[in-house]
Design a protein around this motif. Structure first.
Motif, short mmCIF file in Angstrom:
data_model
loop_
_atom_site.label_atom_id
_atom_site.label_comp_id
_atom_site.label_asym_id
_atom_site.label_seq_id
_atom_site.Cartn_x
_atom_site.Cartn_y
_atom_site.Cartn_z
N ASN A 27 10.17 -4.47 -5.52
CA ASN A 27 9.71 -4.86 -4.18
C ASN A 27 10.15 -6.29 -3.89
N LEU A 28 10.31 -6.57 -2.61
CA LEU A 28 10.59 -7.94 -2.19
C LEU A 28 9.30 -8.59 -1.69
N VAL A 29 8.55 -7.84 -0.89
CA VAL A 29 7.30 -8.35 -0.32
C VAL A 29 6.15 -7.64 -1.02
N HIS A 30 5.32 -8.41 -1.70
CA HIS A 30 4.21 -7.83 -2.46
C HIS A 30 2.89 -7.96 -1.71
N GLY A 31 2.02 -7.02 -1.89
CA GLY A 31 0.73 -7.05 -1.19
C GLY A 31 0.12 -5.66 -1.13
#
Lengths: 141, 395
Positions: B225-229
């Protein structure tokens, strides 16, 4: 992005063109950097009677050349040599920071044309003693 | 000003009324968070997203489960390259192959990855902007994990032999990422036929809103992933979805799909009218990019002995919006890296102007453009100290 004064000089450049039998000719800049200015001077009794310019460059390069020719026209060669890039910027009502080099080029083009005149006519212009025509090395500003 | 003519459709496009109408419902009517599945309002948002996802997937012959929405084409490029690189970190795979004419989103991402010990080979292009497949094959090493090559170039419009590149990648078991931002909507993209593993897309280049992109990820691709959350986008791209933007993207694709072939044919005819008009009326011009393997809407010429920013300013005064590869317009010292990669000299590269037309452009617009650019070039050449190639060499 540009002031009204810059746009005016870009749209209707003053003193544009070349000159036959000019008394002094100076060319500065190079195509790699994207601007070249050439200034022609007609000089009589140390007074700049006429001046013409040709410029390859962006809007502010053309406007700076045009303004520089206006600033030195009718002036003595000794006055013309003191014209700074700051004077060009001021007269244009300012230049964006990335375009300041255009005004530097205009100052250099005037000095280069005066230097050429001094060389050809065996005159000494105070302020040009240490002037050297551009070396071959390319520095884009 | 008599006329307004927008010829910078590769920069961005106008959002049509149909798209805006479709989007507007998702601001104040169906404003639920798509993650709120326990009530109707949330489900409506989720359904809208999934509908758009199917539309986008169909358009590139992918499965809907392989489409992920992002915030931009740039984010998609970043995700594809960093995601594959990081998934392969410490696995002995530390090499990427790309080209010298990629968008900054790809080039700067590869440069950043050097920090992590990842090397990138930048392939040359010929004078038309085409890569050499033999050079590509030679660049492949045991450590190569990814080939990232744009479908079509944003500046000069050159279309790469994507299917052949895809086959080479497949034969060597290397993942193939394609920056399809400029090609989407202009060229037929088929991720199966063209062996594409990852495809970056952007909505605002095809009549959709800004701030929404997509990444196709072939099922089974190892990617971090590039954007985690949160768990959005099936746990792969966190952050509350820009529902109205996603809906706009879907609608824009739907519109492009209708009459795709006839639209492209019409735009190509106009493009060629503009190319011929400029070639036949203005001396000392160079067509940048390939004469035929080019985007249907792209016309890019270098006008020798003059500089691009001056041309753009004068075009703007005549109501025409275009763009230039000149350094003066980019804030950098060098002219377009794409034009330099094609072997063009700096002086000529500074004088490049790109017109990108749209389905709204008319024949009359094209003729007005030819006449206007000719007048402007004449004016600036009369002012230039450079009159021919010899002057250019001397200075």
């Amino acid at each position: 992005m540009y002031t009204a004064e810059v746009m005016d000089h870009f749209r209707n450049p003053r003193n544009v063109g070349n000159m036959e039998n000019a008394d002094g000719v100076g060319q500065v800049g190079n195509p790699k950097c994207g601007d070249i200015m050439k200034i022609y001077l007609k000089i009589k009794d140390e007074i700049i009677e006429d001046v013409k310019f040709e410029t390859f460059g962006c809007g502010s390069a053309i406007a700076s050349s045009s303004m520089a020719t206006e600033l030195i026209k009718g002036k003595s060669i000794h006055e013309a040599v003191t014209m700074t890039n700051k004077a060009v910027i001021e007269a244009l009502g300012g230049l964006p920071p990335v375009k300041v080099h255009c005004s530097v080029l205009a100052e250099q083009a005037v000095k280069s044309a005066l230097y050429d005149y001094a060389q050809k006519s065996n005159k000494v212009i105070k302020g040009l003693e240490n002037y050297k025509p551009e070396d071959d090395e390319v520095h884009c500003h | 000003m008599s006329r307004k003519l927008y010829l910078d459709n590769a920069a961005t496009t106008r959002v049509g009324k149909e798209v805006i109408d479709e989007m507007s419902k998702y601001f104040d009517e169906f404003y639920g968070n798509p993650s709120s599945q326990l009530y109707e309002l949330g489900r409506r948002s989720k359904e809208a997203i999934e509908r758009a996802r199917r539309t986008v997937a169909d358009f590139i012959n992918a499965n809907e489960k392989e489409i992920y929405f992002t915030a931009s084409g740039t984010e998609s490029d970043n995700w594809a390259i960093k995601g594959v690189a990081f998934a392969n970190l410490n696995k002995g795979k530390n090499h990427i192959i790309t080209t010298k004419i990629e968008h900054q989103a790809v080039i700067h991402t590869c440069e950043y990855l050097e920090k992590f010990g990842i090397e990138t080979t930048y392939l040359d292009v010929d004078k038309y902007g085409l890569i050499d497949l033999e050079q590509l094959k030679e660049a492949i090493k045991a450590e190569t994990m990814l080939i990232s090559i744009m479908f079509a170039n944003n500046e000069i419009g050159t279309i790469q032999p994507i299917e052949e590149i895809g086959k080479i990648a497949r034969d060597n078991k290397i993942l193939f990422h394609v920056d399809g931002v400029q090609a989407l909507g202009s060229v037929k993209i088929d991720v199966e036929k063209q062996n594409i593993d990852l495809l970056s897309m952007s909505a605002h280049k095809i009549g959709g809103p800004k701030g929404i992109g997509g990444l196709y990820i072939r099922r089974g691709t190892r990617i971090d992933n590039l954007v985690h959350g949160g768990a959005q986008e099936r746990g792969k791209r966190a952050g509350t979805e820009g529902v109205q933007n996603i809906v706009g993207f879907g609608k824009a694709v739907e519109i492009v799909k209708e009459n795709f072939d006839s639209n492209i044919e019409r735009i190509t005819t106009l493009r060629d009218r503009l190319i011929e008009g400029i070639k036949n009326n203005i001396p000392d011009v160079v067509l940048n990019g390939h004469p035929t393997k080019r985007l249907a809407n792209n016309v890019n010429f270098s006008y020798k002995y003059i500089e691009g920013e001056s041309i753009l300013l004068l075009l703007d005064m005549e109501g025409i919006s275009a763009s230039s590869g000149s350094a003066c317009t980019s804030g950098s010292l060098d002219p377009s890296h794409v034009l330099l990669a094609t072997g063009m000299d700096h002086g000529t590269a500074h004088g490049s102007i790109r017109f990108t037309i749209s389905e709204e452009t008319t024949e009359e617009d094209i003729d007005y453009t030819v006449e206007t650019i000719k007048r402007i070039v004449d004016k600036l050449r009369a002012m230039s100290p450079i009159k021919n190639d010899e002057d250019l060499k001397k200075s």
